[in-house]
Design an enzyme around this catalytic site. Structure first.
Site, PDB file in Angstrom:
ATOM      1  N   GLU A 196     -12.146   3.834   8.655  1.00  0.00           N
ATOM      2  CA  GLU A 196     -11.055   3.468   9.563  1.00  0.00           C
ATOM      3  C   GLU A 196     -11.273   2.026  10.015  1.00  0.00           C
ATOM      4  O   GLU A 196     -12.376   1.502   9.947  1.00  0.00           O
ATOM      5  CB  GLU A 196     -11.055   4.391  10.786  1.00  0.00           C
ATOM      6  CG  GLU A 196     -10.947   5.872  10.457  1.00  0.00           C
ATOM      7  CD  GLU A 196      -9.668   6.224   9.724  1.00  0.00           C
ATOM      8  OE1 GLU A 196      -8.603   5.728  10.145  1.00  0.00           O
ATOM      9  OE2 GLU A 196      -9.730   6.971   8.739  1.00  0.00           O
TER      10      GLU A 196
ATOM     11  N   TYR B 197     -11.388   0.191  -0.766  1.00  0.00           N
ATOM     12  CA  TYR B 197     -10.355   1.173  -1.119  1.00  0.00           C
ATOM     13  C   TYR B 197      -9.932   1.015  -2.578  1.00  0.00           C
ATOM     14  O   TYR B 197      -9.528   1.964  -3.221  1.00  0.00           O
ATOM     15  CB  TYR B 197      -9.144   0.997  -0.205  1.00  0.00           C
ATOM     16  CG  TYR B 197      -9.280   1.672   1.138  1.00  0.00           C
ATOM     17  CD1 TYR B 197      -8.785   2.954   1.339  1.00  0.00           C
ATOM     18  CD2 TYR B 197      -9.887   1.034   2.216  1.00  0.00           C
ATOM     19  CE1 TYR B 197      -8.887   3.579   2.569  1.00  0.00           C
ATOM     20  CE2 TYR B 197      -9.998   1.654   3.446  1.00  0.00           C
ATOM     21  CZ  TYR B 197      -9.495   2.925   3.626  1.00  0.00           C
ATOM     22  OH  TYR B 197      -9.605   3.548   4.844  1.00  0.00           O
TER      23      TYR B 197
ATOM     24  N   ARG C  14       3.372  -3.758  12.330  1.00  0.00           N
ATOM     25  CA  ARG C  14       4.133  -3.447  11.116  1.00  0.00           C
ATOM     26  C   ARG C  14       5.519  -2.887  11.440  1.00  0.00           C
ATOM     27  O   ARG C  14       6.460  -3.086  10.689  1.00  0.00           O
ATOM     28  CB  ARG C  14       3.349  -2.488  10.219  1.00  0.00           C
ATOM     29  CG  ARG C  14       3.052  -1.139  10.842  1.00  0.00           C
ATOM     30  CD  ARG C  14       2.248  -0.290   9.874  1.00  0.00           C
ATOM     31  NE  ARG C  14       1.913   1.009  10.463  1.00  0.00           N
ATOM     32  CZ  ARG C  14       1.227   1.940   9.840  1.00  0.00           C
ATOM     33  NH1 ARG C  14       0.785   1.743   8.621  1.00  0.00           N
ATOM     34  NH2 ARG C  14       0.952   3.090  10.428  1.00  0.00           N
TER      35      ARG C  14
ATOM     36  N   ASN D  93      -2.015  -0.529   9.345  1.00  0.00           N
ATOM     37  CA  ASN D  93      -1.742  -0.054  10.711  1.00  0.00           C
ATOM     38  C   ASN D  93      -2.333  -0.984  11.766  1.00  0.00           C
ATOM     39  O   ASN D  93      -1.919  -0.976  12.923  1.00  0.00           O
ATOM     40  CB  ASN D  93      -2.225   1.394  10.903  1.00  0.00           C
ATOM     41  CG  ASN D  93      -3.734   1.550  10.763  1.00  0.00           C
ATOM     42  OD1 ASN D  93      -4.501   0.614  11.015  1.00  0.00           O
ATOM     43  ND2 ASN D  93      -4.188   2.721  10.367  1.00  0.00           N
TER      44      ASN D  93
ATOM     45  N   GLU E 102      -5.353   1.652   0.550  1.00  0.00           N
ATOM     46  CA  GLU E 102      -4.666   2.134  -0.658  1.00  0.00           C
ATOM     47  C   GLU E 102      -3.204   1.711  -0.685  1.00  0.00           C
ATOM     48  O   GLU E 102      -2.581   1.716  -1.748  1.00  0.00           O
ATOM     49  CB  GLU E 102      -4.803   3.656  -0.780  1.00  0.00           C
ATOM     50  CG  GLU E 102      -3.909   4.498   0.128  1.00  0.00           C
ATOM     51  CD  GLU E 102      -4.300   4.442   1.596  1.00  0.00           C
ATOM     52  OE1 GLU E 102      -5.440   4.041   1.883  1.00  0.00           O
ATOM     53  OE2 GLU E 102      -3.465   4.799   2.456  1.00  0.00           O
ATOM     54  N   LYS E 103      -2.649   1.325   0.462  1.00  0.00           N
ATOM     55  CA  LYS E 103      -1.246   0.887   0.475  1.00  0.00           C
ATOM     56  C   LYS E 103      -1.035  -0.265  -0.517  1.00  0.00           C
ATOM     57  O   LYS E 103      -0.072  -0.280  -1.273  1.00  0.00           O
ATOM     58  CB  LYS E 103      -0.844   0.439   1.883  1.00  0.00           C
ATOM     59  CG  LYS E 103      -0.883   1.560   2.906  1.00  0.00           C
ATOM     60  CD  LYS E 103      -0.808   1.019   4.314  1.00  0.00           C
ATOM     61  CE  LYS E 103      -0.916   2.119   5.350  1.00  0.00           C
ATOM     62  NZ  LYS E 103      -2.259   2.768   5.356  1.00  0.00           N
TER      63      LYS E 103
END
Ligand SMILES: *[C@@H]1O[C@H](CO)[C@@H](O)[C@H](O)[C@H]1NC(C)=O
Ligand SMILES: *[C@@H]1O[C@H](CO)[C@@H](O)[C@H](O)[C@H]1NC(C)=O
Length: 363
Positions: free
Chosen positions: A135, A166, A204, A249, A258-259
């Protein structure tokens, strides 16, 4: 002015589509040669998570997985068969505590979760505790409680003792999913965003509100339309789009999730909001993504995306790089366990204490 509007580049300072911008893309071929050289440097600069040490005479080590992250029990992998990592035994049996060479502790489970830290009483001398966390600092509470308890850190941060991001690019002859120049004809969609955790105070969300004033953004996830079920479904979905909003985020050093890699895998150009452009450039080529900070305003960014959509040749300028690469996305959590175990074995006999976990992770 938003976070994403802080910085501007020479190209975008001018009217997007001006000859200066175009000629930059026109010279892509020339740049490519330079880039290959820079690439070699940047791959050296980014610690190579895959670098396996040659077989050593080091004894076999046992790594105790203290909790299954977020309480979700999964079978433990055979590190040799699955990842070619030799000399590692994984166990989740707490009775191994008295003899384990290392204990892997997932932050969220022992801080605000259901588990306690391993006991100091009966901690074998020489045993290493490894702090595991994926995180961002914004979602990593109460670090102060863990000061001076751990020996090694493992996270997405490049300066972790055990670094595994990631996702990361490899040159094509390496392992990984091969990337290729995607065909543009099969993409009816313009801009997609998948968001599961909608929080109005996040940068965002503010960015999305602004961008959607100028161009169509299709929103999926809990806050929008539902995503088709099944594994890899986000990637399948994004394959229908030209652009994907890879908006983290929270914005922190090396926190690139991973986005971004889902967009890359799907062959959509990622529009990123996260750490600085420079930070992203440690992970992928400069033209492989569009950074929100590249433009003086969200309106200018929107206009740029609209222009690229109408001009496939210019759009290719953001996609041509792909042919040289493969993408690796480590699987949670088996690959993390085996990577931790490999480093543990390598560091056998070394002593180290993490004294300033808070200061380091929050910097
Ligand atoms: C690990 O950290 C502890 C402090 O929590 C320290 O007492 C111990 O010596 C360290 N062990 C190794 C092998 O580095
Ligand atoms: C902890 O690390 C931070 C950031 O690196 C640094 O500013 C701070 O002085 C450190 N604190 C201690 C007690 O070493």
């Amino acid at each position: 002015m938003g976070l994403w509007a802080r910085r501007t580049r020479a190209c975008s300072k001018r009217r997007p589509g001006s000859s200066k911008c175009d000629s930059q893309f026109f010279h892509a071929g020339l740049v490519a040669a330079t880039f290959l050289i820079l690439l070699g440097l940047s791959l050296l600069y980014l610690p190579d998570p895959l670098a396996l040490e040659p077989a050593t005479a080091a004894p076999e080590v046992t790594l105790l997985i203290w909790t299954h992250p977020f309480g979700r029990k999964r079978p433990l992998p055979d590190c040799l068969v699955r990842y070619g990592v030799d000399g590692c035994v994984l166990t989740d049996d707490p009775r191994a505590y008295a003899s384990a060479d290392g204990v892997l502790v997932h932050h969220r489970d022992v801080v605000g979760g259901n588990a306690e830290l391993p006991p100091e009483v009966g901690r074998p001398s020489g045993q290493k505790w490894i702090w595991l966390n994926y995180e961002s600092p914004s979602h990593t509470p109460s670090l102060w409680r863990l000061e001076g308890r751990f020996n090694l850190t493992m996270s997405y941060r490049t300066d972790s003792d055990i670094f595994l991001p990631y996702g990361y690019l490899v040159l094509k002859h390496g392992s990984g999913q091969l990337l290729s120049e995607p065909s543009r004809t099969s993409r009816p969609g313009f801009v997609a965003w998948v968001v599961s955790n909608w929080v109005d105070s996040q940068a965002r969300v503010a960015f999305y509100y602004q961008l959607s004033q100028y161009i169509q953004v299709d929103v999926f996830g809990r806050a929008g339309r539902s995503i088709p079920e099944g594994s890899g479904s986000v990637v399948q979905l994004v394959k229908h789009y030209h652009f994907y909003l890879a908006l983290e985020n929270s914005q922190h050093r090396d926190y690139i999730t991973e986005k971004l890699w889902n967009a890359v895998l799907a062959g959509a150009v990622p529009v990123v909001l996260g750490p600085s452009r420079k930070n992203y450039e440690r992970f992928l080529p400069p033209e492989a993504f569009i950074h929100v900070d590249d433009f003086p305003s969200v309106k200018a960014l929107a206009r740029y995306l609209a222009e690229l959509r109408r001009d496939p040749a210019r759009l290719q300028g953001h996609l041509r790089w792909r042919t040289g690469y493969g993408l690796r996305q480590p699987t949670f959590w088996g690959e993390h366990y085996c990577t931790a175990c490999r480093v543990l074995r390598k560091n056998l006999g070394h002593t180290q204490v993490v004294h300033n976990l808070t200061g380091w992770f929050e910097s």
